[in-house]
Design an enzyme around this catalytic site. Structure first.
Site, PDB file in Angstrom:
ATOM      1  N   ASP A  46     -19.718   7.964  23.210  1.00  0.00           N
ATOM      2  CA  ASP A  46     -19.695   9.263  23.922  1.00  0.00           C
ATOM      3  C   ASP A  46     -18.874   9.003  25.108  1.00  0.00           C
ATOM      4  O   ASP A  46     -18.737   9.272  25.515  1.00  0.00           O
ATOM      5  CB  ASP A  46     -21.112   9.138  24.414  1.00  0.00           C
ATOM      6  N   HIS A  70     -20.592  21.242  31.564  1.00  0.00           N
ATOM      7  CA  HIS A  70     -21.358  20.153  31.804  1.00  0.00           C
ATOM      8  C   HIS A  70     -21.359  19.074  32.962  1.00  0.00           C
ATOM      9  O   HIS A  70     -22.377  18.965  32.997  1.00  0.00           O
ATOM     10  CB  HIS A  70     -21.136  19.089  29.608  1.00  0.00           C
ATOM     11  N   GLU A  79     -29.585  16.011  25.045  1.00  0.00           N
ATOM     12  CA  GLU A  79     -28.305  16.108  24.858  1.00  0.00           C
ATOM     13  C   GLU A  79     -27.789  16.535  23.429  1.00  0.00           C
ATOM     14  O   GLU A  79     -27.541  16.061  22.668  1.00  0.00           O
ATOM     15  CB  GLU A  79     -27.586  14.775  25.407  1.00  0.00           C
ATOM     16  N   GLU A 117     -24.697  17.607  20.850  1.00  0.00           N
ATOM     17  CA  GLU A 117     -23.494  17.351  20.945  1.00  0.00           C
ATOM     18  C   GLU A 117     -22.981  17.281  19.450  1.00  0.00           C
ATOM     19  O   GLU A 117     -24.167  17.379  18.638  1.00  0.00           O
ATOM     20  CB  GLU A 117     -23.195  15.589  21.386  1.00  0.00           C
ATOM     21  N   ASP A 169     -28.822  13.272  22.204  1.00  0.00           N
ATOM     22  CA  ASP A 169     -28.499  11.573  22.521  1.00  0.00           C
ATOM     23  C   ASP A 169     -28.853  11.678  23.631  1.00  0.00           C
ATOM     24  O   ASP A 169     -29.238  12.521  24.810  1.00  0.00           O
ATOM     25  CB  ASP A 169     -27.254  11.987  23.242  1.00  0.00           C
ATOM     26  N   ARG A 202     -33.136  10.617  32.698  1.00  0.00           N
ATOM     27  CA  ARG A 202     -32.333  11.216  34.016  1.00  0.00           C
ATOM     28  C   ARG A 202     -32.576   9.914  35.272  1.00  0.00           C
ATOM     29  O   ARG A 202     -32.067   9.787  35.939  1.00  0.00           O
ATOM     30  CB  ARG A 202     -32.651  12.751  34.158  1.00  0.00           C
ATOM     31  N   GLN A 255     -31.197   6.656  34.351  1.00  0.00           N
ATOM     32  CA  GLN A 255     -29.558   6.315  34.140  1.00  0.00           C
ATOM     33  C   GLN A 255     -29.448   6.689  35.614  1.00  0.00           C
ATOM     34  O   GLN A 255     -27.846   5.558  36.084  1.00  0.00           O
ATOM     35  CB  GLN A 255     -29.317   7.547  33.321  1.00  0.00           C
ATOM     36  N   LYS A 292     -29.825   6.164  28.006  1.00  0.00           N
ATOM     37  CA  LYS A 292     -29.410   5.906  26.869  1.00  0.00           C
ATOM     38  C   LYS A 292     -30.167   5.231  25.369  1.00  0.00           C
ATOM     39  O   LYS A 292     -29.850   5.914  24.335  1.00  0.00           O
ATOM     40  CB  LYS A 292     -27.515   6.075  26.822  1.00  0.00           C
ATOM     41  N   THR A 300     -30.460   7.179  19.767  1.00  0.00           N
ATOM     42  CA  THR A 300     -29.650   8.568  19.832  1.00  0.00           C
ATOM     43  C   THR A 300     -30.278   9.448  18.441  1.00  0.00           C
ATOM     44  O   THR A 300     -29.606   7.802  17.264  1.00  0.00           O
ATOM     45  CB  THR A 300     -27.733   7.949  19.859  1.00  0.00           C
ATOM     46  N   GLU A 312     -28.986  20.697  33.024  1.00  0.00           N
ATOM     47  CA  GLU A 312     -28.609  21.781  32.785  1.00  0.00           C
ATOM     48  C   GLU A 312     -29.819  22.592  33.421  1.00  0.00           C
ATOM     49  O   GLU A 312     -29.776  23.667  33.352  1.00  0.00           O
ATOM     50  CB  GLU A 312     -27.261  21.794  32.342  1.00  0.00           C
TER      51      GLU A 312
END
Lengths: 381, 381
Positions: free
Chosen positions: B103, B110, B171, B173, B203, B207, B210, B223, B227, B328
């Site tokens: 990844d 970002h 996420e 992606e 993904d 948080r 992490q 993570k 996925t 975000e």
């Protein structure tokens, strides 16, 4: 043969071939021979090119198979003799198809040493270190068999600086091979129900590439060019006499990391550079034990696959000559290792060969040897 | 059918089965049908349960096969009709056996947003960010097919704090699937000679887990629980009209990262939370292009395997409503997203469904759709 470190109390599993055309087969090492299991046990699971199909059968099958092999070797040697192949006549291969490869960071001394070297003046350990076994995923596709040449990697060593790594290093580690999988969303159970055995690992590291790239997402190209493992996977059952309580931990870990059984291991590694021993890292001094690594890795519901490999991180002892990386042994090159030919090493030079071996106590005062992992550095391309 | 976003200019590859007992087979999506390739092309490589065997044939075979399918669909529809299965009658599976999963972190917006949120007052980007596409290895064994339920992960969220993640995030992606491998010690060649196609990736990220674990070795359990990828792999050839020059870069990247061909992609993603669109991330604004990711990933000699997956990292645009993560979009929960039922979301709640779709320009003013990736959050176990 009982006194041999490769005797009936050891019997590690590997994958070998006798000629270039032959599909590799599973065998156990017995003295200076390999016992061809497909032939001796009449079971095609051993003719599949890797240990994975056998490992997927689960812990009860592992126990039964080992008992069967020991029984045959002990009571009916003439029947197995046709299936014993001299080591000198075989080529050894990567013993497992690697699923995911996770590398931990379980040595208090290693993590502290790296903190002191890389962030002088700061607290060497990050705040999370004593609360969980820190780990990350490595590249499974570049886990290679012992003996595979290690091409010096190129990469960025700083802003606008590109070239061959000038700080090529080793990490002497112990690896754990997952045999029995878990379902997505659930946690692993007992350590010995999932982990088939152990292997020696050299986690080759390019310190200059790693140092520039690793914030904030961790090591990548500084590690992914190659990770070597020994051709022999030592089953957990062979390590019964090596099991010791894990090192005391402060603070006491959370419930899911509690140690229910002793999975500290009294293994002594030996790191040889061009044939000279430069370090003897003591695995029993590791802070986090492998049952804790397994529990941590799956506490979020991440599934395990047969063939997953997780490694301890560099094994470094509290004494200066028992560290498992050149970075630590030479303090980032400032105090080079002196070899008997008069040369010195801060990091590895082209042509250097590194070989890691290990021994553990066996039953009745005997000794168990682990398969060696070796590699020679080739010039950058 | 030419005007359909799933028409003859698209033809993404997937793996489907028509009944529970059937070995999954490779097909291409055509409108609301799947064309069974093993049947239509009389080639057993498409009856092997994944795309890997076909992808391993290499770029010339990919081109020839696509030309053959287009020819059959365009000139002899009655001959292929027996091999067209309505989408409503099939179950879609994970289309590839994933080798390694990497990844990246290629969106300037970002990376900057996360820096501002997590390290307020500091420079948002780390010093290496503009010099190389930062990336790390994820867990390949927990890459799952769209539709797989996502069990909320448990883990450490701080010193002594354990429980279900309270900051479960997405996420959005774009993922790239490697078809043609490389040898250990060498670098990848042209992008289109190695990369077979693209897929959408979610993904999933915890948080809080992490944030506690990620120093110094990067994200791990935050993570690795899951996925998700879309069931359809869009071949690069279908994206010809979407190719644009990559975004300007300052400083100019090193030679090995130089862009020889335009591999910026004018894809617009769409993120829906319980059916409501909450963001439209623009892939063309990404700072690092996928050819640069591939060159970086192999510059150290790391080999590629068929089935390797590498993803862009979260796609976030410069506008506030075009960011690809809730972290975000809600600025770490401080500015929740409002849904039409009056509820708000800082992060995901149990039962929430997230679906990511995307479109790209097709030939002649048409539109190409990418396969959606969707998942619903289940309570922690």
């Amino acid at each position: 043969m009982a006194a041999s470190p490769w005797g009936i109390d050891n019997l590690p599993y590997g994958v070998f071939s006798r000629s270039a055309g032959e599909t590799p087969r599973v065998g156990v090492r017995y003295g200076d021979h390999v016992l061809d299991l497909a032939g001796a046990l009449h079971d095609e699971v051993f003719a599949t090119g890797s240990l994975n199909a056998f490992m997927a059968r689960g812990a009860a099958a592992w126990r039964d198979t080992r008992a069967l092999i020991r029984n045959k070797l002990g009571t009916d040697p003439s029947a197995v003799e046709p299936h014993l192949v001299p080591l000198g006549r075989v080529t050894m291969h990567l013993p497992i198809e690697v699923g995911d490869y996770v590398d931990f960071y379980c040595s208090l001394e290693h993590a502290s040493n790296l903190g002191r070297i890389l962030r002088p003046g700061d607290e060497p350990l990050k705040p999370n270190w004593r609360h969980l076994p820190v780990g990350y995923h490595g590249r499974a596709g570049t886990v290679v068999a012992s003996g595979t040449p290690i091409v010096r990697p190129c990469g960025q060593r700083g802003a606008g600086v590109f070239g061959p790594s000038a700080k090529l290093d080793i990490e002497a580690e112990l690896g754990f091979v997952v045999g029995a999988p878990t379902e997505l969303g659930s946690r692993a159970g007992r350590f010995a129900d999932h982990v088939f055995g152990v292997t020696l690992v050299n986690d080759w590291s390019a310190r200059d590439i790693q140092g520039w790239e690793y914030v904030p997402l961790g090591p990548f190209l500084g590690k992914s060019f190659a990770t070597s493992i020994s051709p022999w996977i030592t089953p957990l059952e062979a390590l019964g006499a090596a099991r010791v309580p894990g090192r005391a931990q402060d603070p006491e870990p959370l419930e899911y990391l509690r140690r229910d059984e002793p999975w500290g291991l009294d293994l002594t590694l030996e790191v040889a550079l061009n044939g000279e021993v430069v370090s003897r890292p003591p695995y029993r001094e590791m802070y986090w034990t492998p049952d804790q690594m397994l529990a941590h890795m799956t506490v979020n519901g991440a599934s395990l696959r047969t063939g997953d490999l997780f490694a301890s991180g560099t094994v470094s002892g509290s004494e200066a000559d028992r560290r498992g990386s050149l970075m630590e042994l030479t303090w980032n090159g400032a105090e080079p290792v002196k070899l008997s030919d008069g040369s010195v090493r801060g990091f590895l030079e082209d042509g250097d060969t590194v070989t890691i071996t290990a021994t553990a106590p066996g039953p009745g005062g005997g000794v168990i040897a682990l398969g060696e992992v070796s590699g020679t550095v080739q010039p950058a391309r």
